[in-house]
Write an enzyme that holds these catalytic residues in place. Structure first.
Site, mmCIF file in Angstrom:
data_model
loop_
_atom_site.group_PDB
_atom_site.id
_atom_site.type_symbol
_atom_site.label_atom_id
_atom_site.label_comp_id
_atom_site.label_asym_id
_atom_site.label_seq_id
_atom_site.Cartn_x
_atom_site.Cartn_y
_atom_site.Cartn_z
ATOM 1 N N HIS A 306 -15.440 7.729 -7.834
ATOM 2 C CA HIS A 306 -15.007 6.379 -8.201
ATOM 3 C C HIS A 306 -15.949 5.760 -9.231
ATOM 4 C CE1 HIS A 306 -12.181 3.151 -7.449
ATOM 5 N NE2 HIS A 306 -13.177 2.292 -7.404
ATOM 6 N N TYR A 341 -15.962 -5.160 -15.233
ATOM 7 C CA TYR A 341 -16.378 -4.404 -16.414
ATOM 8 C C TYR A 341 -16.804 -5.335 -17.541
ATOM 9 C CZ TYR A 341 -13.762 -1.162 -13.567
ATOM 10 O OH TYR A 341 -13.302 -0.435 -12.499
#
Length: 356
Positions: A306, A341
């Site tokens: 992940h 992000y």
């Protein structure tokens, strides 16, 4: 866990479940839910129904006999008692002296129960075309999400990402340097799966697909000309996902050895396979988790598949500044989950400016 073992474990759990849970299982297979998801849900149901019997909420001797009326008449107080039981019971399979399971585990349990209740109260049809009952007590139970700011999450995760040149550096390390750390015996084992392992890691780093999506890729799903991999997303939706060009070489190298090394036949449709007792089979998620952990720990820091997905997402956002594009690449319905992000990249940009 290998697919064969997973199916065996599912069958054992199905054997002790009430009939309506088996109907639920069969219904979700048609969506399709993955076997891993259904296995985890069945484990949660076994724990819940065992508590119903042991606590006396259900006046039966075994969970197979827990009737629909028990679920229909379950009170909010009953469910709160179950949650308290989860929080306070001794932890199993651990040397820890702490009691209770984590909030994440409790949320997973409640999510599984919510899915079952939704099926019984909205989706299933009896002989009259109606649900088995209408009262859904799960709608009265709130879940508590783990509290953590984006800054905290970004700080915790960014040290476990292979950003910039480290993406190719990680692949180069596995390709050329990792073998130098091994004994002769371990080196021989490494060479047996080197091309396959590199191809798996390259696929996730180049596309950002989930581990479950990667292991379920078939030969027909990967197009090296268009550089597209077709996957089955959560909820059973098919998606065509582009991958970065750097992965193509690793796929080609793996395909050159796949047939001979793993003794595959035309029936072996899985792209990533393993060999056991001279029989090829689809590689399982746990094997990929182990190989990613092994290589990443030797390279820099132990990570999960992940985190490789996070790596692609962060690199893609750094190049595009588009949360929509990143969301589409990852198969997310909204851009909310990509906020992490942007936070990581903003921190990287700030650090770069500070060094000027």
């Amino acid at each position: 866990m290998k697919r064969e073992q997973l199916i065996q474990n599912i069958e054992k759990l199905k054997h002790v479940m009430p009939p309506y849970v088996l109907e639920y299982y069969q219904s979700k297979l048609t969506i399709p839910y993955s076997l891993n998801t259904l296995y985890e849900y069945l484990k949660e149901y076994e724990r819940f129904f065992s508590w119903l019997v042991d606590s006396g909420v259900a006046d039966v001797d075994k969970i197979t006999d827990v009737s629909l009326s028990v679920l229909e008449n379950l009170t909010k107080r009953d469910l709160e008692s179950f949650i308290l039981y989860l929080r306070e019971r001794p932890r199993l399979n651990t040397h820890s002296t702490r009691y209770g399971v984590s909030q994440t585990t409790i949320n997973r349990t409640l999510s599984a129960l919510s899915s079952l209740y939704k099926y019984l109260t909205e989706e299933v049809e009896n002989e009259d075309g109606e649900p088995y009952f209408y009262r859904n007590v799960m709608k009265k139970v709130q879940t508590k999400k783990k509290s953590e700011t984006l800054a905290s999450r970004a700080e915790n995760i960014k040290g476990k990402l292979f950003l910039g040149d480290e993406t190719q550096g990680f692949l180069d390390y596995i390709d050329s340097e990792y073998e130098k750390t091994l004994s002769n015996r371990a080196r021989s084992s490494f060479f047996k799966n080197k091309e396959r392992d590199l191809a798996i890691i390259a696929l996730i780093l180049a596309s950002g697909i989930r581990l479950s999506e990667a292991v379920n890729v078939d030969l027909r799903d990967l197009n090296l000309n268009t550089m597209i991999v077709e996957v089955t997303r959560k909820g059973g939706k098919r998606d065509a996902v582009p991958f970065a060009p750097f992965a193509k070489t690793y796929f080609e190298r793996y395909l050159e050895v796949r047939s001979q090394r793993y003794k595959t036949t035309a029936k072996d449709t899985a792209f990533f396979v393993t060999l056991y007792r001279d029989i090829a089979s689809r590689i399982d998620p746990s094997s990929v988790e182990k190989l990613v952990a092994k290589y990443s720990q030797a390279f820099k820091v132990r990570v999960t598949p992940h985190k490789l997905r996070h790596t692609l997402a962060t690199r893609l956002y750094a190049q595009t500044n588009s949360q929509v594009l990143v969301s589409n690449q990852l198969g997310h319905a909204s851009t909310q989950v990509t906020d992490l992000y942007t936070h990581i990249i903003n921190e990287e940009q700030k650090n770069a400016l500070d060094s000027l």
